[in-house]
Design an enzyme around this catalytic site. Structure first.
Site, PDB file in Angstrom:
ATOM      1  N   ARG A  50       0.838  -1.206   0.000  1.00 31.40           N
ATOM      2  CA  ARG A  50       0.000   0.000   0.000  1.00 31.40           C
ATOM      3  C   ARG A  50       0.877   1.261   0.000  1.00 31.40           C
ATOM      4  O   ARG A  50       0.524   2.282  -0.568  1.00 31.40           O
ATOM      5  CB  ARG A  50      -0.963  -0.012   1.194  1.00 31.40           C
ATOM      6  CG  ARG A  50      -1.766   1.261   1.373  1.00 31.40           C
ATOM      7  CD  ARG A  50      -3.087   1.064   2.120  1.00 31.40           C
ATOM      8  NE  ARG A  50      -2.965   0.312   3.356  1.00 31.40           N
ATOM      9  CZ  ARG A  50      -2.413   0.768   4.484  1.00 31.40           C
ATOM     10  NH1 ARG A  50      -1.933   1.993   4.535  1.00 31.40           N
ATOM     11  NH2 ARG A  50      -2.356   0.013   5.571  1.00 31.40           N
ATOM     12  N   TYR A 102     -16.968  15.240 -16.742  1.00 29.15           N
ATOM     13  CA  TYR A 102     -17.437  13.866 -16.554  1.00 29.15           C
ATOM     14  C   TYR A 102     -18.430  13.833 -15.396  1.00 29.15           C
ATOM     15  O   TYR A 102     -18.109  14.287 -14.303  1.00 29.15           O
ATOM     16  CB  TYR A 102     -16.237  12.939 -16.307  1.00 29.15           C
ATOM     17  CG  TYR A 102     -16.691  11.564 -15.881  1.00 29.15           C
ATOM     18  CD1 TYR A 102     -17.538  10.822 -16.704  1.00 29.15           C
ATOM     19  CD2 TYR A 102     -16.321  11.040 -14.665  1.00 29.15           C
ATOM     20  CE1 TYR A 102     -17.987   9.573 -16.308  1.00 29.15           C
ATOM     21  CE2 TYR A 102     -16.767   9.788 -14.259  1.00 29.15           C
ATOM     22  CZ  TYR A 102     -17.603   9.066 -15.081  1.00 29.15           C
ATOM     23  OH  TYR A 102     -18.058   7.843 -14.679  1.00 29.15           O
ATOM     24  N   ASP A 174      -7.989  17.947 -16.001  1.00 30.97           N
ATOM     25  CA  ASP A 174      -8.266  16.543 -16.320  1.00 30.97           C
ATOM     26  C   ASP A 174      -7.867  16.348 -17.786  1.00 30.97           C
ATOM     27  O   ASP A 174      -8.509  16.864 -18.688  1.00 30.97           O
ATOM     28  CB  ASP A 174      -9.753  16.247 -16.089  1.00 30.97           C
ATOM     29  CG  ASP A 174     -10.090  14.776 -16.316  1.00 30.97           C
ATOM     30  OD1 ASP A 174      -9.414  14.128 -17.142  1.00 30.97           O
ATOM     31  OD2 ASP A 174     -11.024  14.269 -15.670  1.00 30.97           O
ATOM     32  N   LYS A 199      -8.702   4.821 -19.758  1.00 26.65           N
ATOM     33  CA  LYS A 199      -8.980   5.185 -21.162  1.00 26.65           C
ATOM     34  C   LYS A 199      -7.723   4.957 -22.013  1.00 26.65           C
ATOM     35  O   LYS A 199      -7.249   3.852 -22.103  1.00 26.65           O
ATOM     36  CB  LYS A 199      -9.479   6.635 -21.238  1.00 26.65           C
ATOM     37  CG  LYS A 199     -10.473   7.010 -20.154  1.00 26.65           C
ATOM     38  CD  LYS A 199     -11.753   6.198 -20.215  1.00 26.65           C
ATOM     39  CE  LYS A 199     -12.690   6.631 -19.081  1.00 26.65           C
ATOM     40  NZ  LYS A 199     -13.828   5.785 -18.901  1.00 26.65           N
TER      41      LYS A 199
HETATM   42  N1  PLP Z   1     -12.318  11.978 -16.154  1.00 28.58           N
HETATM   43  C1  PLP Z   1     -12.881  11.834 -17.356  1.00 28.58           C
HETATM   44  C2  PLP Z   1     -12.739  12.926 -18.371  1.00 28.58           C
HETATM   45  C3  PLP Z   1     -13.625  10.698 -17.669  1.00 28.58           C
HETATM   46  O1  PLP Z   1     -14.208  10.585 -18.863  1.00 28.58           O
HETATM   47  C4  PLP Z   1     -13.753   9.683 -16.681  1.00 28.58           C
HETATM   48  C5  PLP Z   1     -14.537   8.457 -16.947  1.00 28.58           C
HETATM   49  O2  PLP Z   1     -15.159   8.318 -17.970  1.00 28.58           O
HETATM   50  C6  PLP Z   1     -13.147   9.873 -15.446  1.00 28.58           C
HETATM   51  C7  PLP Z   1     -12.422  11.022 -15.218  1.00 28.58           C
HETATM   52  C8  PLP Z   1     -13.277   8.840 -14.367  1.00 28.58           C
HETATM   53  O3  PLP Z   1     -12.414   7.772 -14.609  1.00 28.58           O
HETATM   54  P1  PLP Z   1     -12.659   6.277 -14.081  1.00 28.58           P
HETATM   55  O4  PLP Z   1     -13.797   5.714 -14.888  1.00 28.58           O
HETATM   56  O5  PLP Z   1     -11.351   5.594 -14.311  1.00 28.58           O
HETATM   57  O6  PLP Z   1     -13.027   6.362 -12.654  1.00 28.58           O
END
Ligand code: PLP
Length: 374
Positions: A50, A102, A174, A199
């Site tokens: 961890r 998101y 992000d 992704k």
């Molecule tokens: N940020 C963006 C732009 C996303 O599209 C997503 C998920 O689709 C996330 C964060 C969250 O990621 P996770 O699905 O790995 O929790």
């Protein structure tokens, strides 16, 4: 001499000294023998998985390098990365965030953190004046997703960083949709980059993960380190290993996703049954100039508005054969999704479909869309 990102991504692990293996072993041991000295240990020392693990350490070093950051923490998902950031802020702090981001992150802010005393103003990030108008003395952080998911809107990272810093706030970007192949927010003034590894970075639809990357190893980065290691939202050795493998081909994959996406966007933009295509590097995008200035390539994500409303959009999903009706993006398979029906707290247009262009041949993808559009 520093290497280019493609080279760093391939040479992301040391040769295993025990065996000479080029591919690093997956270290599943949760505990490591350490020397008992009675002194305090370094947080990155191998003691307990961890705190740190060799696969996670190699991934974090590679991700920090790819974004030109000082350090990175790999965590269990992109959502966990944002949750950890919000936990590191304090009741009474204020956030300025894009109003199109998101949906899961918006839900975190509204449902979990607003009652806890962390207030957020949601603004149109494509308009720097709106960002400035929302800033307050207690604003600690500005959150910019660029391009956004699902409306593919951009924010000017440099301009928003200037505003955030003028008010003593941090800028978090992000960079999930763009990836470090298209843009490097830390070089444009951002303080923190968050990405979902799920992704493009892992890239094969088989890893859930997230990363937080810091421009500086400062007090806030230290607080996040404590939250990650003591809180325990760390990425597993297996997912760290899979992501490191995915990163080796990241640049080449994202360029292919992007080339194909532009071809598909051009086809759809001309199609009589499509009202609008949202893709940063298509000339019809209202922020095309900013896209060219800020993003080297457009990545593989786009949204479209289908003429005929919700029913016509859903019919297109159901008729496509090569595009899988599935959520997520950034992997090898092309995916298509009616976003309004999957999002919570959604203001997404009912005729919007989000399309993730995979690594299939673009001519096959276009032929499939052609038949699905009838
Ligand atoms: N940020 C963006 C732009 C996303 O599209 C997503 C998920 O689709 C996330 C964060 C969250 O990621 P996770 O699905 O790995 O929790």
């Amino acid at each position: 001499m520093p290497y280019r990102p493609e080279t760093d991504a391939v040479h992301n692990s040391a040769i295993d000294p025990a065996s000479g293996a080029i591919v690093p072993p997956i270290v599943l041991s949760t505990t490591f023998e350490y020397e008992t000295t009675g002194r305090e240990h370094d947080p990155d020392e191998l003691i307990y998985t961890r705190y740190q693990n060799p696969n996670r350490a190699a991934l974090e070093a590679t991700l920090a390098k790819l974004e030109s950051g000082a350090l990175a923490h790999a965590v269990s998902s992109g959502s966990a990365a944002m949750l950890t950031i919000f936990q590191a802020l304090r009741p009474g702090d204020h956030i300025v965030s894009g109003d199109d981001l998101y949906f899961g992150i918006r839900v975190q802010l509204k449902e979990f953190f607003a009652p806890w005393g962390l207030e957020t103003s949601f603004v149109d990030m494509s308009d720097p004046r709106a960002v400035e108008a929302a800033m307050r003395p207690e604003t600690r952080m500005v959150i910019l997703e660029s391009p956004t998911n699902p409306l593919i809107r951009l924010g000017d990272i440099r301009a928003v960083a200037d505003i955030a810093h003028q008010y003593g706030a941090m800028l978090l970007v992000d960079n999930t949709v763009a990836t470090p192949v298209a843009q490097n927010p830390l070089k444009l003034g951002a303080d923190i980059v968050v990405m979902s590894l799920t992704k493009y970075l892992a890239g094969h639809h088989d890893v859930l993960g997230g990363v937080i990357i810091f421009a500086e190893d400062d007090e806030f980065a230290d607080r996040i380190m404590r939250l990650v290691k003591i809180g325990g939202s760390v990425l597993s050795p297996m997912n760290s290993w899979l992501t490191l493998r995915g990163l080796q081909s990241l640049s080449y994959r994202v360029r292919a996703h992007s080339d194909s996406a532009l071809e598909v966007a051009c086809f759809l933009a001309e199609h009589p049954k499509i009202e609008r295509v949202m893709y940063p590097h298509h000339p019809s995008h209202p922020q095309y100039d900013l896209a060219l200035r800020q993003m080297r390539i457009g990545s593989g994500l786009m949204s479209i508005l289908v003429k005929g409303g919700r029913e016509a959009a859903i019919a297109l999903v159901r008729k496509s054969k090569l595009f899988t009706s599935a959520t997520s993006f950034g992997g090898t398979h092309s995916l298509i999704e009616h976003r309004e029906s999957i999002e919570e707290d959604s203001s997404t247009p009912a005729n919007l479909l989000r399309i993730s262009i995979g690594l299939e041949h673009p001519a096959d993808l276009i032929a499939d869309l052609q038949q699905a559009l009838g």
